[in-house]
Structure formats: structure tokens, C-alpha cells
Design a protein around this motif. Structure first.
Motif, PDB file in Angstrom:
ATOM      1  N   LEU A 197      34.773  34.681  31.090  1.00 30.51           N
ATOM      2  CA  LEU A 197      34.780  33.911  29.857  1.00 30.51           C
ATOM      3  C   LEU A 197      35.927  32.916  29.964  1.00 30.51           C
ATOM      4  CD1 LEU A 197      33.183  33.878  27.156  1.00 30.51           C
ATOM      5  CD2 LEU A 197      35.146  35.049  26.143  1.00 30.51           C
ATOM      6  N   VAL A 198      35.605  31.637  29.812  1.00 28.55           N
ATOM      7  CA  VAL A 198      36.601  30.578  29.886  1.00 28.55           C
ATOM      8  C   VAL A 198      36.886  30.106  28.468  1.00 28.55           C
ATOM      9  CG1 VAL A 198      37.181  28.326  30.870  1.00 28.55           C
ATOM     10  CG2 VAL A 198      35.657  29.880  32.111  1.00 28.55           C
ATOM     11  N   VAL A 199      38.142  30.211  28.052  1.00 25.49           N
ATOM     12  CA  VAL A 199      38.530  29.814  26.702  1.00 25.49           C
ATOM     13  C   VAL A 199      39.669  28.808  26.804  1.00 25.49           C
ATOM     14  CG1 VAL A 199      39.216  30.578  24.401  1.00 25.49           C
ATOM     15  CG2 VAL A 199      37.910  32.125  25.887  1.00 25.49           C
ATOM     16  N   ASP A 200      39.342  27.547  26.561  1.00 24.60           N
ATOM     17  CA  ASP A 200      40.350  26.496  26.539  1.00 24.60           C
ATOM     18  C   ASP A 200      41.219  26.528  27.788  1.00 24.60           C
ATOM     19  OD1 ASP A 200      41.661  24.307  25.473  1.00 24.60           O
ATOM     20  OD2 ASP A 200      43.060  25.510  24.293  1.00 24.60           O
ATOM     21  N   GLY A 201      40.575  26.636  28.948  1.00 24.10           N
ATOM     22  CA  GLY A 201      41.275  26.555  30.226  1.00 24.10           C
ATOM     23  C   GLY A 201      41.790  27.864  30.788  1.00 24.10           C
ATOM     24  N   ASP A 202      41.765  28.940  29.991  1.00 21.03           N
ATOM     25  CA  ASP A 202      42.148  30.258  30.483  1.00 21.03           C
ATOM     26  C   ASP A 202      40.898  31.058  30.806  1.00 21.03           C
ATOM     27  OD1 ASP A 202      44.912  30.087  30.495  1.00 21.03           O
ATOM     28  OD2 ASP A 202      45.098  30.693  28.394  1.00 21.03           O
ATOM     29  N   VAL A 203      40.993  31.898  31.853  1.00 23.96           N
ATOM     30  CA  VAL A 203      39.847  32.663  32.320  1.00 23.96           C
ATOM     31  C   VAL A 203      40.100  34.149  32.100  1.00 23.96           C
ATOM     32  CG1 VAL A 203      38.356  33.211  34.282  1.00 23.96           C
ATOM     33  CG2 VAL A 203      39.335  30.911  34.056  1.00 23.96           C
ATOM     34  N   TYR A 204      39.070  34.832  31.580  1.00 20.36           N
ATOM     35  CA  TYR A 204      39.096  36.270  31.355  1.00 20.36           C
ATOM     36  C   TYR A 204      37.932  36.851  32.156  1.00 20.36           C
ATOM     37  CZ  TYR A 204      42.058  34.665  27.561  1.00 20.36           C
ATOM     38  OH  TYR A 204      43.053  34.032  26.841  1.00 20.36           O
ATOM     39  N   LEU A 205      38.247  37.687  33.129  1.00 21.10           N
ATOM     40  CA  LEU A 205      37.262  38.178  34.092  1.00 21.10           C
ATOM     41  C   LEU A 205      36.765  39.557  33.699  1.00 21.10           C
ATOM     42  CD1 LEU A 205      36.137  37.292  36.981  1.00 21.10           C
ATOM     43  CD2 LEU A 205      37.821  38.902  37.894  1.00 21.10           C
ATOM     44  N   VAL A 206      35.472  39.810  33.928  1.00 16.09           N
ATOM     45  CA  VAL A 206      34.895  41.129  33.716  1.00 16.09           C
ATOM     46  C   VAL A 206      34.268  41.594  35.020  1.00 16.09           C
ATOM     47  CG1 VAL A 206      33.246  42.520  32.414  1.00 16.09           C
ATOM     48  CG2 VAL A 206      34.455  40.647  31.279  1.00 16.09           C
ATOM     49  N   ASP A 207      34.872  42.580  35.652  1.00 18.32           N
ATOM     50  CA  ASP A 207      34.415  43.242  36.873  1.00 18.32           C
ATOM     51  C   ASP A 207      34.653  42.406  38.130  1.00 18.32           C
ATOM     52  OD1 ASP A 207      33.738  45.696  35.770  1.00 18.32           O
ATOM     53  OD2 ASP A 207      31.712  45.056  35.266  1.00 18.32           O
ATOM     54  N   PHE A 208      34.818  43.144  39.228  1.00 20.82           N
ATOM     55  CA  PHE A 208      35.207  42.571  40.517  1.00 20.82           C
ATOM     56  C   PHE A 208      34.167  42.892  41.582  1.00 20.82           C
ATOM     57  CE2 PHE A 208      39.169  43.126  38.199  1.00 20.82           C
ATOM     58  CZ  PHE A 208      39.920  41.999  38.517  1.00 20.82           C
ATOM     59  N   GLY A 209      32.904  42.521  41.336  1.00 21.78           N
ATOM     60  CA  GLY A 209      31.848  42.782  42.298  1.00 21.78           C
ATOM     61  C   GLY A 209      32.015  41.990  43.586  1.00 21.78           C
ATOM     62  N   GLU A 210      31.181  42.312  44.556  1.00 20.86           N
ATOM     63  CA  GLU A 210      31.249  41.684  45.881  1.00 20.86           C
ATOM     64  C   GLU A 210      31.165  40.164  45.770  1.00 20.86           C
ATOM     65  OE1 GLU A 210      29.950  39.647  49.247  1.00 20.86           O
ATOM     66  OE2 GLU A 210      28.459  40.141  47.712  1.00 20.86           O
ATOM     67  N   GLY A 211      32.164  39.477  46.333  1.00 24.24           N
ATOM     68  CA  GLY A 211      32.161  38.024  46.374  1.00 24.24           C
ATOM     69  C   GLY A 211      32.694  37.335  45.139  1.00 24.24           C
ATOM     70  N   TRP A 212      33.324  38.083  44.208  1.00 27.52           N
ATOM     71  CA  TRP A 212      33.754  37.466  42.951  1.00 27.52           C
ATOM     72  C   TRP A 212      34.740  36.324  43.175  1.00 27.52           C
ATOM     73  CZ3 TRP A 212      38.649  36.766  41.112  1.00 27.52           C
ATOM     74  CH2 TRP A 212      39.677  37.498  41.728  1.00 27.52           C
ATOM     75  N   LEU A 213      35.669  36.468  44.128  1.00 22.55           N
ATOM     76  CA  LEU A 213      36.696  35.455  44.318  1.00 22.55           C
ATOM     77  C   LEU A 213      36.095  34.155  44.856  1.00 22.55           C
ATOM     78  CD1 LEU A 213      39.578  34.462  44.326  1.00 22.55           C
ATOM     79  CD2 LEU A 213      39.954  35.680  46.481  1.00 22.55           C
ATOM     80  N   ARG A 214      35.204  34.280  45.793  1.00 23.27           N
ATOM     81  CA  ARG A 214      34.548  33.076  46.316  1.00 23.27           C
ATOM     82  C   ARG A 214      33.758  32.379  45.210  1.00 23.27           C
ATOM     83  NH1 ARG A 214      33.856  31.550  51.397  1.00 23.27           N
ATOM     84  NH2 ARG A 214      34.506  33.602  52.126  1.00 23.27           N
ATOM     85  N   ARG A 215      33.036  33.169  44.415  1.00 25.82           N
ATOM     86  CA  ARG A 215      32.282  32.586  43.310  1.00 25.82           C
ATOM     87  C   ARG A 215      33.214  31.966  42.263  1.00 25.82           C
ATOM     88  NH1 ARG A 215      27.677  31.812  45.639  1.00 25.82           N
ATOM     89  NH2 ARG A 215      25.983  33.282  45.230  1.00 25.82           N
ATOM     90  N   TYR A 216      34.350  32.584  42.008  1.00 26.53           N
ATOM     91  CA  TYR A 216      35.330  32.053  41.061  1.00 26.53           C
ATOM     92  C   TYR A 216      35.704  30.627  41.448  1.00 26.53           C
ATOM     93  CZ  TYR A 216      39.567  32.381  38.075  1.00 26.53           C
ATOM     94  OH  TYR A 216      40.540  32.195  37.117  1.00 26.53           O
ATOM     95  N   LEU A 217      35.957  30.427  42.726  1.00 30.38           N
ATOM     96  CA  LEU A 217      36.356  29.101  43.197  1.00 30.38           C
ATOM     97  C   LEU A 217      35.160  28.156  43.275  1.00 30.38           C
ATOM     98  CD1 LEU A 217      38.874  30.265  45.956  1.00 30.38           C
ATOM     99  CD2 LEU A 217      39.374  29.526  43.606  1.00 30.38           C
ATOM    100  N   GLN A 218      34.005  28.667  43.681  1.00 26.08           N
ATOM    101  CA  GLN A 218      32.806  27.838  43.721  1.00 26.08           C
ATOM    102  C   GLN A 218      32.410  27.348  42.332  1.00 26.08           C
ATOM    103  OE1 GLN A 218      30.061  30.512  45.624  1.00 26.08           O
ATOM    104  NE2 GLN A 218      30.378  29.625  47.651  1.00 26.08           N
ATOM    105  N   ALA A 219      32.629  28.169  41.330  1.00 23.82           N
ATOM    106  CA  ALA A 219      32.257  27.806  39.970  1.00 23.82           C
ATOM    107  C   ALA A 219      33.181  26.760  39.368  1.00 23.82           C
ATOM    108  CB  ALA A 219      32.251  29.052  39.088  1.00 23.82           C
ATOM    109  N   GLY A 220      34.282  26.461  40.043  1.00 20.98           N
ATOM    110  CA  GLY A 220      35.223  25.482  39.520  1.00 20.98           C
ATOM    111  C   GLY A 220      36.313  26.080  38.666  1.00 20.98           C
ATOM    112  N   LEU A 221      36.401  27.409  38.596  1.00 23.72           N
ATOM    113  CA  LEU A 221      37.421  28.037  37.756  1.00 23.72           C
ATOM    114  C   LEU A 221      38.818  27.880  38.343  1.00 23.72           C
ATOM    115  CD1 LEU A 221      35.585  31.328  36.700  1.00 23.72           C
ATOM    116  CD2 LEU A 221      35.584  29.091  35.596  1.00 23.72           C
TER     117      LEU A 221
END
Length: 388
Positions: free
Chosen positions: A71-95
Motif C-alpha cells: 500500500l503506497v500512501v503519499d510516497g510511503d510504502v507499507y508491505l504485506v508479506d515477503f513472497g518469492e521475488g518481492w524485492l525485484r517486484r518492488y523495484l520493477q513496480a517503481g516503488l
């Protein structure tokens, strides 16, 4: 833009804001994404599905990432769960490209629904790669909240009760804090090397981990009823979000949580893994978006065809009893009074969208079949209507 036209556009977007979703540039295949989808920039709060695959399998090399949402709220990110590949997806998503917040410096807090491997398998990436991927740029540690220890081993299924090994008998059911320290121990060679040779900080200073405490007086019997009737209780709050939790039924797992995020733009609820749950319905009342796990029960017979041996039968029973069928999830959403139902933790992740569309049964709102790197705006857009 003409004032009347601009105001008309703003009004229309406000009416349909909850229904809009914006795929990142490559949700169907791995590929770098420079920033969030342009249309999503109109929203102060957005739901981002990083990975939507459920289960401890890679689906024969599928491109889909494991379960993780943000959940992105005014530039801050709140993550739910750390499944396989989450970090790569985090960066791919533009977060990792939030204004003034490179990499993981945009991550403010993270929440773990339960400790099944598909929800935490890439949790070590947070502190093993985090020192390189932006955590050192944060002014305060990322706060991580997860389940505490179960307290007793899961009962043995089947007849071979005297022949079942116990892994790490000194602490066989650790909670999030103990799990984290065990990971530090397992990777101590690398972490100490990184601190001493590359002058990186101790990851303890970058990540603050807490076991979620259940309300005082709540009586739980993990083996009989791991999710008794209860009221939602607070877990975390800052100036942008209030997070509440409730126990849900994912037996024999305990504790297993659902989370609700209340923001100025609306409420988003994450079911975690659960069978149809009265507690979840209570937590999700009137929310704008419910992100709910779902399983295609017909797939179970394809995955584990009959006749089954004892181990296969035990697995099939768990899949049926501990998850929510696609034909049932719409009724859960309807009882919750939510506007939009988003399907995630898809089992099987590589099924067709037409099979997931059965989730509409019994639900009068909108159903969105989740896809990796999908963005959904929450509430009304805020950038439309500004002076130009």
C-alpha cells in the motif's frame, strides 16, 4: 484546460476512482519499470500487487512472483508479506523511485500475515540486500510486525505418530522475532563480512522487528480453534495509516492474521490465508478494497488426482479446508460490504481468468483478478483539477 472541462473530468474520476487499475509496464513478464504507471500518480493512495502466486511452488518456471502486496500512501510504502521475488517486484513496480526516497528507503513498515514459507521465503532479502538497496538512506528503521510463536507443535496427521521428526526441537515453532534472529545467525558469515570489509551497518539498526501481541484476555486454543470470535485490534499507526488486525482461520497455522489499513483516502484489507472467516468479515466491514486469497477447488483434483495416498489426501484436505474457494469468496466480500474484491494468492497462479471470474457469484461489487505489478487507485484522484 478549460475550468468546466477540468472540473467535469475531476468529478468523473472521483466517481470511478475505486474501479480504476493501472498495470505496470510489464506485469506479464519480468522487465525493469522506471516508475509507477503515469495514471496512478493521480492517487495519493494506491494498492500495488507485487506478486500474486499462492503456494510453495514455482508453477513450472512461471514468471509470476510469490505473494506480496504493498500500500503506497503519499510516497510511503507499507508491505504485506515477503513472497518469492518481492524485492525485484518492488523495484520493477517503481516503488524504489518515490520522490526523494531511492530504493527501499520508501519502505516504512511491513506486516507478515503468517509464517508459511510462501509468505516469508524472501524475507531475508530485506536485511541481506537492504543495505545495498536503499535501507541506509532511511532516517528510521523499517518496522516489521509478524506473528509470535505458535507455542506448541502442530498435531500430527495420519497414523504414523511415533515416526515424525521434529526440526530444531530447541525452538520448533518460532515467531517472527526468533525467526529473524535465526536468519541473522545462518547468514552471520556474510553479514559480518559486509560490516567489517564493506563498512556496512549492522542490519539490526535498519530493521526493527516485533511479534504481534494479541489482546489481553483473549483465549485461543491453537489446535481446536485458532481464530475464535474477536474484535479487530490495533497493530500500528502513524500520521498516514492505521493498521488493525484479526485472527483468521488457516488451521493448523496459528497465529494467522488479516490486516486492515485505514487511510484518509479509504480502507484496504488483506485477508492473508484463510477459509471463509467471520472475523475477516468483521475486520473488512465497509472497506473500499478487499484483497482476498482464493483457490480453484477443481484444480485440486488435477493437482492431486484420485486415488490418493495418505500424504496426498492430507494435502488435499488442507487445501480444501484452510483456503477460500473461488465460488465462495464473493459471498465473503458481499457480507463485508466492500466495494471492490481483488483476487490474489491465486492457487493455481497459472489458471485462466475465466475460472477466477466465478468469484463474482454472490457479490454485487467489482471483482478484479489480480496480476503481478498491478496498481489500483484508492479513493478519489487528487492531482486532477489543479491549476495548469
Amino acid at each position: 484546460m478549460h475550468v468546466k472541462l477540468r472540473n467535469l473530468l475531476a468529478g468523473l474520476l472521483a466517481l470511478i476512482g475505486q474501479c480504476l487499475w493501472f498495470p505496470a509496464a510489464a506485469h506479464a513478464a519480468d522487465g525493469a519499470v522506471a516508475s509507477a504507471p503515469p495514471a496512478a500518480a493521480a492517487y495519493r493512495t494506491s494498492l500495488v500487487l507485487l506478486g500474486t502466486a499462492g503456494g510453495r511452488t514455482s508453477y513450472n518456471g512461471s514468471h509470476l512472483a510469490g505473494i506480496s502486496s504493498a500500500l503506497v500512501v503519499d510516497g510511503d510504502v507499507y508491505l504485506v508479506d515477503f513472497g518469492e521475488g518481492w524485492l525485484r517486484r518492488y523495484l520493477q513496480a517503481g516503488l524504489g523511485k518515490m520522490p526523494g526516497k531511492p530504493g527501499l528507503s520508501s519502505l516504512r513498515a511491513a506486516f507478515i500475515t503468517h509464517l508459511h514459507a510462501d509468505h516469508v521465503v524472501d524475507y531475508p532479502s530485506l536485511f541481506l540486500f537492504g543495505t545495498t538497496d536503499g535501507l541506509v538512506a532511511r532516517k528510521a528503521p523499517v518496522r516489521v510486525f509478524g506473528p509470535g510463536p505458535r507455542g506448541s507443535l502442530v498435531p500430527v496427521a495420519g497414523a504414523n505418530r511415533g515416526k515424525v521428526p521434529v526440526i530444531h526441537p530447541e525452538d520448533p515453532t518460532p515467531g517472527t522475532v526468533a525467526m529473524t534472529e535465526s536468519i541473522y545467525k545462518a547468514f552471520a558469515n556474510d553479514i559480518n563480512d559486509n560490516i567489517r570489509d564493506s563498512q556496512k551497518p549492522d542490519p539490526h539498526t535498519l530493521v526493527s522487528v516485533e511479534d504481534i501481541r494479541l489482546p489481553a484476555g483473549l483465549v485461543v486454543h491453537p489446535d481446536q480453534d485458532p481464530a475464535p470470535d474477536m474484535q479487530p485490534f490495533p497493530v500500528y499507526q502513524d500520521e498516514k495509516v492505521k493498521v488493525t488486525a484479526i485472527l483468521v482461520s488457516h488451521a493448523p497455522v496459528y497465529p494467522s492474521y488479516a490486516f486492515r489499513f485505514d487511510t484518509a483516502d479509504g480502507a484496504v484489507v488483506f485477508s492473508g490465508d484463510t477459509s471463509p472467516s467471520r472475523n475477516l468479515i468483521r475486520l473488512a466491514q465497509g472497506a473500499d478494497i478487499l484483497v482476498h486469497e482464493v483457490i480453484d477447488t477443481k484444480w485440486i483434483d488435477e493437482f492431486l488426482p484420485k486415488p490418493r495416498n495418505a500424504a496426498q489426501e492430507a494435502k488435499a484436505r488442507h487445501l480444501l479446508e484452510a483456503h477460500t474457494a473461488v465460488e465462495t469468496v464473493g459471498g465473503v466480500a458481499q457480507a463485508s460490504g466492500v466495494k471492490t474484491l481483488v483476487l490474489s494468492h491465486l492457487a493455481p497462479a497459472d489458471s485462466t481468468e475465466s475460472r477466477w471470474r466465478r468469484a463474482q457469484e454472490g457479490f454485487s461489487g467489482r471483482v478484479v483478478v489480480g496480476k503481478d505489478l498491478m496498481w489500483l487507485g484508492v479513493g478519489a484522484p487528487v492531482s486532477v483539477g489543479k491549476s495548469q
